[in-house]
Scaffold this motif. Structure first.
Motif, PDB file in Angstrom:
ATOM      1  N   ARG A 211       0.842  -1.300   0.008  1.00  0.00           N
ATOM      2  CA  ARG A 211      -0.037   0.067   0.008  1.00  0.00           C
ATOM      3  C   ARG A 211       0.777   1.347   0.026  1.00  0.00           C
ATOM      4  NH1 ARG A 211      -2.560  -4.200   1.883  1.00  0.00           N
ATOM      5  NH2 ARG A 211      -4.891  -4.294   1.188  1.00  0.00           N
ATOM      6  N   ILE A 212       1.730   1.248   0.788  1.00  0.00           N
ATOM      7  CA  ILE A 212       2.934   2.407   0.880  1.00  0.00           C
ATOM      8  C   ILE A 212       3.723   1.998  -0.463  1.00  0.00           C
ATOM      9  CG2 ILE A 212       4.535   3.770   2.029  1.00  0.00           C
ATOM     10  CD1 ILE A 212       3.283   2.676   4.749  1.00  0.00           C
ATOM     11  N   ARG A 213       3.539   2.387  -1.495  1.00  0.00           N
ATOM     12  CA  ARG A 213       4.043   1.710  -2.775  1.00  0.00           C
ATOM     13  C   ARG A 213       5.108   2.638  -3.484  1.00  0.00           C
ATOM     14  NH1 ARG A 213       4.029  -2.963  -4.705  1.00  0.00           N
ATOM     15  NH2 ARG A 213       4.023  -3.511  -6.955  1.00  0.00           N
ATOM     16  N   PRO A 214       6.133   2.412  -3.998  1.00  0.00           N
ATOM     17  CA  PRO A 214       7.065   3.168  -4.750  1.00  0.00           C
ATOM     18  C   PRO A 214       6.437   3.237  -6.031  1.00  0.00           C
ATOM     19  CG  PRO A 214       8.103   1.187  -4.542  1.00  0.00           C
ATOM     20  CD  PRO A 214       6.961   1.102  -3.528  1.00  0.00           C
TER      21      PRO A 214
ATOM     22  N   MET B 104       6.942   6.215   9.567  1.00  0.00           N
ATOM     23  CA  MET B 104       5.959   5.213   8.722  1.00  0.00           C
ATOM     24  C   MET B 104       4.678   5.524   8.671  1.00  0.00           C
ATOM     25  SD  MET B 104       8.599   3.077   8.011  1.00  0.00           S
ATOM     26  CE  MET B 104       7.503   1.822   7.208  1.00  0.00           C
ATOM     27  N   ARG B 105       3.948   5.900   9.840  1.00  0.00           N
ATOM     28  CA  ARG B 105       2.527   6.337   9.786  1.00  0.00           C
ATOM     29  C   ARG B 105       2.353   7.603   8.860  1.00  0.00           C
ATOM     30  NH1 ARG B 105       3.295   6.512  15.607  1.00  0.00           N
ATOM     31  NH2 ARG B 105       2.914   4.503  16.577  1.00  0.00           N
ATOM     32  N   ALA B 106       3.355   8.444   9.036  1.00  0.00           N
ATOM     33  CA  ALA B 106       3.114   9.701   7.878  1.00  0.00           C
ATOM     34  C   ALA B 106       3.268   9.218   6.669  1.00  0.00           C
ATOM     35  CB  ALA B 106       4.495  10.669   8.213  1.00  0.00           C
ATOM     36  N   MET B 107       3.883   8.150   6.147  1.00  0.00           N
ATOM     37  CA  MET B 107       4.298   7.624   4.989  1.00  0.00           C
ATOM     38  C   MET B 107       2.790   6.928   4.560  1.00  0.00           C
ATOM     39  SD  MET B 107       6.750   8.145   2.939  1.00  0.00           S
ATOM     40  CE  MET B 107       6.598   7.194   1.699  1.00  0.00           C
ATOM     41  N   TRP B 108       2.102   6.302   5.490  1.00  0.00           N
ATOM     42  CA  TRP B 108       0.905   5.669   5.119  1.00  0.00           C
ATOM     43  C   TRP B 108      -0.387   6.790   5.031  1.00  0.00           C
ATOM     44  CZ3 TRP B 108      -2.906   2.342   8.737  1.00  0.00           C
ATOM     45  CH2 TRP B 108      -3.734   1.663   7.822  1.00  0.00           C
ATOM     46  N   ARG B 109      -0.169   7.992   5.933  1.00  0.00           N
ATOM     47  CA  ARG B 109      -1.464   8.594   5.570  1.00  0.00           C
ATOM     48  C   ARG B 109      -1.021   9.411   4.210  1.00  0.00           C
ATOM     49  NH1 ARG B 109       0.300   9.957  11.105  1.00  0.00           N
ATOM     50  NH2 ARG B 109       1.561  11.665  10.392  1.00  0.00           N
TER      51      ARG B 109
ATOM     52  N   HIS C  52       0.686   8.347   1.337  1.00  0.00           N
ATOM     53  CA  HIS C  52       0.500   7.299   0.398  1.00  0.00           C
ATOM     54  C   HIS C  52      -0.224   6.058   0.833  1.00  0.00           C
ATOM     55  CE1 HIS C  52       3.254   9.965  -1.428  1.00  0.00           C
ATOM     56  NE2 HIS C  52       4.089  10.335  -0.249  1.00  0.00           N
ATOM     57  N   PRO C  53      -1.545   6.238   1.172  1.00  0.00           N
ATOM     58  CA  PRO C  53      -2.237   5.122   1.481  1.00  0.00           C
ATOM     59  C   PRO C  53      -2.554   3.868   0.736  1.00  0.00           C
ATOM     60  CG  PRO C  53      -3.641   6.712   1.138  1.00  0.00           C
ATOM     61  CD  PRO C  53      -2.398   7.513   0.760  1.00  0.00           C
ATOM     62  N   ASP C  54      -2.274   4.009  -0.696  1.00  0.00           N
ATOM     63  CA  ASP C  54      -2.535   3.156  -1.484  1.00  0.00           C
ATOM     64  C   ASP C  54      -1.890   3.300  -2.753  1.00  0.00           C
ATOM     65  OD1 ASP C  54      -3.729   0.854  -2.516  1.00  0.00           O
ATOM     66  OD2 ASP C  54      -5.494   0.945  -1.523  1.00  0.00           O
ATOM     67  N   VAL C  55      -2.077   2.248  -3.880  1.00  0.00           N
ATOM     68  CA  VAL C  55      -1.132   2.355  -5.099  1.00  0.00           C
ATOM     69  C   VAL C  55      -1.681   3.351  -5.981  1.00  0.00           C
ATOM     70  CG1 VAL C  55      -0.965  -0.165  -5.146  1.00  0.00           C
ATOM     71  CG2 VAL C  55      -2.845   0.574  -6.003  1.00  0.00           C
ATOM     72  N   ASN C  56      -2.732   3.838  -5.619  1.00  0.00           N
ATOM     73  CA  ASN C  56      -3.069   5.019  -6.507  1.00  0.00           C
ATOM     74  C   ASN C  56      -2.467   6.572  -5.987  1.00  0.00           C
ATOM     75  OD1 ASN C  56      -5.321   3.612  -7.678  1.00  0.00           O
ATOM     76  ND2 ASN C  56      -6.612   3.893  -5.854  1.00  0.00           N
TER      77      ASN C  56
ATOM     78  N   LEU D 258      11.207   9.159  -4.298  1.00  0.00           N
ATOM     79  CA  LEU D 258      12.083   9.439  -3.377  1.00  0.00           C
ATOM     80  C   LEU D 258      12.149  10.859  -2.661  1.00  0.00           C
ATOM     81  CD1 LEU D 258      15.013   8.091  -2.367  1.00  0.00           C
ATOM     82  CD2 LEU D 258      16.186   9.610  -3.816  1.00  0.00           C
ATOM     83  N   ASP D 259      11.922  11.823  -3.366  1.00  0.00           N
ATOM     84  CA  ASP D 259      11.726  12.981  -2.662  1.00  0.00           C
ATOM     85  C   ASP D 259      10.302  13.070  -1.701  1.00  0.00           C
ATOM     86  OD1 ASP D 259      13.561  14.265  -4.128  1.00  0.00           O
ATOM     87  OD2 ASP D 259      12.356  14.959  -5.779  1.00  0.00           O
ATOM     88  N   ASP D 260       9.401  12.103  -1.993  1.00  0.00           N
ATOM     89  CA  ASP D 260       8.302  12.053  -1.196  1.00  0.00           C
ATOM     90  C   ASP D 260       8.732  11.439   0.435  1.00  0.00           C
ATOM     91  OD1 ASP D 260       6.214  13.162  -2.911  1.00  0.00           O
ATOM     92  OD2 ASP D 260       6.068  11.061  -3.626  1.00  0.00           O
ATOM     93  N   LEU D 261       9.756  10.628   0.317  1.00  0.00           N
ATOM     94  CA  LEU D 261      10.345   9.986   1.467  1.00  0.00           C
ATOM     95  C   LEU D 261      10.946  11.175   2.443  1.00  0.00           C
ATOM     96  CD1 LEU D 261      11.589   6.633   0.349  1.00  0.00           C
ATOM     97  CD2 LEU D 261       9.863   6.582   1.783  1.00  0.00           C
ATOM     98  N   GLU D 262      11.753  11.680   1.592  1.00  0.00           N
ATOM     99  CA  GLU D 262      12.380  12.892   2.348  1.00  0.00           C
ATOM    100  C   GLU D 262      11.511  13.783   2.887  1.00  0.00           C
ATOM    101  OE1 GLU D 262      15.647  16.554   1.759  1.00  0.00           O
ATOM    102  OE2 GLU D 262      15.762  14.731   0.600  1.00  0.00           O
ATOM    103  N   ALA D 263      10.593  14.392   2.200  1.00  0.00           N
ATOM    104  CA  ALA D 263       9.475  15.250   2.591  1.00  0.00           C
ATOM    105  C   ALA D 263       8.658  14.705   3.693  1.00  0.00           C
ATOM    106  CB  ALA D 263       8.721  15.839   1.522  1.00  0.00           C
ATOM    107  N   THR D 264       8.234  13.628   3.723  1.00  0.00           N
ATOM    108  CA  THR D 264       7.555  13.072   4.626  1.00  0.00           C
ATOM    109  C   THR D 264       8.442  12.808   6.106  1.00  0.00           C
ATOM    110  OG1 THR D 264       6.266  11.739   3.150  1.00  0.00           O
ATOM    111  CG2 THR D 264       5.839  11.332   5.481  1.00  0.00           C
ATOM    112  N   LEU D 265       9.748  12.322   5.897  1.00  0.00           N
ATOM    113  CA  LEU D 265      10.332  12.597   7.109  1.00  0.00           C
ATOM    114  C   LEU D 265      10.695  13.733   7.781  1.00  0.00           C
ATOM    115  CD1 LEU D 265      12.552  10.971   9.002  1.00  0.00           C
ATOM    116  CD2 LEU D 265      14.169  11.344   7.319  1.00  0.00           C
ATOM    117  N   ALA D 266      10.618  14.796   7.089  1.00  0.00           N
ATOM    118  CA  ALA D 266      10.790  16.301   7.323  1.00  0.00           C
ATOM    119  C   ALA D 266       9.455  16.383   8.302  1.00  0.00           C
ATOM    120  CB  ALA D 266      10.980  17.152   6.466  1.00  0.00           C
ATOM    121  N   ALA D 267       8.432  16.204   7.766  1.00  0.00           N
ATOM    122  CA  ALA D 267       7.092  16.465   8.110  1.00  0.00           C
ATOM    123  C   ALA D 267       7.068  15.513   9.607  1.00  0.00           C
ATOM    124  CB  ALA D 267       6.005  15.951   7.190  1.00  0.00           C
TER     125      ALA D 267
END
Length: 609
Positions: A294-297, A418-423, A425-429, A434-443
């Motif tokens: 669900r948290i899918r690259p 991990m919770r922020a990533m799921w919120r 990027h909750p699904d394959v849609n 990579l930029d999203d990973l960094e931005a979500t860690l920052a948040a």
């Protein structure tokens, strides 16, 4: 009497104008690992129907060429008249001469019990859909109907993530079918419900009912702890998650995640009394319910069934999952602190000792997956010097990042990322980059500076984190092992009367590498003393200390020669608790460790074996 079980694949009532693709499977020659498969394509509009066998499988990243196990291919029209079948590629058949209906038939061979291939015998049919079902271009979004006819006299039943509707199971499309493994045979069932989610465990094994029930409780415990990481279970497509286990003497050790289920195969001897040491695979694959499924690259979406699938984010998708697998076990009380530190120590030992970390960063290492993910190869490689598994490297990164967040941002942890990533990027849609990973860690941490620095140094860069310092906070000691001993630095050697033969790769920076030794060389003497037996070789190693120089006589491709070798200590480390190292565990360390490993289960844990 033959048992015929229909598996109807559709999520919603089918529009009248949409003709389902129908599959029929029989197993008249199961003793020799064959299935007979018949596919009916209705409403074919193209003059040539292109029928394809997949080359890749969801959850794997390399090519597998499943068509190699397909033969006796033939096609007829709706009236049973033969049609012309061409084969433009090894994995495609072109059918022409039809009038709108094509019946495509073939024999399928399968005798590999793992998460990627098929295993067919007189005891069951273990089916991975990409390795089983051919499909037609242009019909990928059509619903599918599958019927399975059990061998005469058998009592086989179906276990699968497909939705059950009476004696049928439903799905919506080719892609959903391809992500829905089927276990057809006798199996023990265990079921439970947690937080409104239904779980089914189907196990094909000779184990006792008690052993199977104990393992089901372990599975229940890791599901509750995994949900505690993310705050909730995913919404599974049919309200159910299915564990499919084959714990058999002839099974290969494997685990494969799917959207609503997992397949796990393990080589287990008859009469095994406990499966506790096999829970790690179930833990890892279940955590993929969130991470990867669900948290899918974005690099894996949509998954291409016809080519190798490359992703630069597997250090996160696979590696972070690898970190959480033992962590949720420790939180559930399945792993002791000594067991947990042993797992982490093995990961750090591999990561820190490997010369590959100087060649590729985490992103580049992830992109190596198509070459190493159960990909067969016959030519020699230099992977021992260039590659670290993205599972292992990513696990080490996750450990370091988790401890770094805890140290710098009290009250926060990797769980928050991990919770922020799921919120986000909750699904394959809504896949991530990579930029999203960094931005979500920052948040998640509230610090863009922290996220930028971490990615620059450890993800894009090739630096190693200060694991020793970070682990000290939890009362864990990372220390060198084999101090005072010497090491040649070769992945494999063999000793015979001719000498010590180098049969594997010499590792970059090692004594052998710096001395110019390589695969195929044979060491005949060390400091004038012959090495003709294992005892000779062991004596040569024990008689030296790091920094000593030796004159080595070598025979190899370039003939006989003498080389000078400077001995080094092996670059191995281990991780132990302060208690085991007989060091003082301070109250601050005890508190840090407790916060890290305390249970986060979203419900009462079952009584564990």
């Amino acid at each position: 009497m033959k048992t015929i079980l229909l598996v109807l694949v559709s999520l919603a009532p089918l529009p009248a104008q949409v003709a389902a693709v129908r599959y029929e499977l029989r197993f008249p020659n199961a003793a020799h690992h064959e299935a007979e498969i018949r596919i009916t394509f209705l409403g074919v509009s193209a003059p040539i129907l292109e029928v394809v066998m997949s080359r890749a499988s969801p959850g794997r990243y390399a090519l597998h060429e499943f068509a190699k196990n397909v033969y006796n291919v033939r096609a007829t029209d709706g009236a049973g008249r033969p049609l012309t079948v061409g084969r433009p590629t090894p994995y495609q058949w072109n059918v022409s001469g039809h009038s709108g209906t094509v019946v495509f038939e073939y024999t399928l061979f399968g005798d590999a019990l793992d998460g990627t291939y098929n295993a067919i015998d007189t005891t069951h049919a273990h089916l991975n859909p990409p390795a089983t079902f051919a499909w037609a271009r242009g019909m990928e979004t059509r619903p599918v109907v599958v019927s399975l006819e059990a061998p005469a006299g058998s009592t086989w039943e179906v276990a699968t993530q497909l939705q059950r509707n009476g004696q049928t199971w439903t799905e919506s499309s080719r892609d959903m079918l391809m992500d829905s493994p089927i276990e057809f045979g006798p199996h023990a069932l265990r079921e439970w419900t947690a937080l409104g989610t239904h779980f089914v465990m189907a196990m094909h094994s000779s184990a006792s009912d008690e052993t199977i029930s104990e393992y089901a409780r372990l599975c229940e415990a890791i599901t509750l702890e995994a949900a505690g990481v993310f705050g909730a279970f995913p919404v599974y497509d049919h309200g159910q998650y299915t564990f499919l286990f084959d714990f058999l003497p002839y099974a290969g050790g494997d685990g494969m995640e799917h959207r609503n289920s997992t397949v796990i195969t393990q080589n287990v001897a008859p009469g095994t009394r406990s499966f506790a040491d096999l829970i790690d695979a179930a833990s890892h694959e279940f955590l993929h319910s969130w991470n990867v499924e669900r948290i899918r690259p974005k690099s894996l979406e949509p998954f291409d069934l016809e080519r190798a699938n490359m992703s630069g984010e597997l250090w996160f998708g696979e590696g972070f999952t690898n970190y959480y697998s033992p962590l949720v076990q420790a939180r559930a009380g399945i792993l002791s602190i000594d067991d947990f530190s042993g797992v982490l120590g093995s990961t750090l030992n591999t990561t820190l000792a490997s010369p590959g970390r100087e060649v590729f960063n985490a992103i580049e290492m992830s992109r190596m997956a198509p070459f190493v993910d159960r990909a067969g190869t016959t030519d020699p490689t230099n992977l021992a010097n260039t590659y670290i598994s993205y599972y292992t490297q990513g696990e080490a990164l996750a450990l370091g990042i988790d401890l770094s967040i805890r140290a710098r941002f009290p009250g926060k942890s990797l769980d928050d990322w991990m919770r922020a990533m799921w919120r986000a990027h909750p699904d394959v849609n809504n896949p991530y980059t990579l930029d999203d990973l960094e931005a979500t860690l920052a948040a998640a941490t509230g610090s863009a500076e922290f996220a930028r620095d971490l990615f620059d140094r450890y993800v894009v860069g090739r630096q190693s984190m200060d694991y020793a310092g970070l682990l000290t906070r939890a009362g864990l000691l990372l220390r060198k092992t084999s101090i005072g001993e010497v090491w040649l630095g070769v992945s494999r050697t063999s000793v015979s009367k001719q000498g010590v033969s180098i049969t594997g790769v010499t590792l970059r920076g090692s004594p052998a590498y710096l001395a110019g030794l390589d695969r195929g060389d044979r060491l005949t003497s060390v400091d004038g003393k012959d090495v003709r037996t294992q005892k000779d070789w062991d004596k040569a190693l024990k008689s030296h200390k790091p920094g000593d120089k030796s004159l080595i006589e070598v025979e190899g491709r370039a003939g006989s020669r003498s080389v000078e070798l400077i001995w080094q200590s092996p670059p191995t480390v281990e991780l132990v608790t302060y208690e085991k190292a007989k060091l003082e565990l301070t109250p601050a360390m005890r508190e840090f460790r407790a916060a890290w490993l305390k249970s986060r289960a979203l419900g009462p844990l079952p009584k564990l074996p």
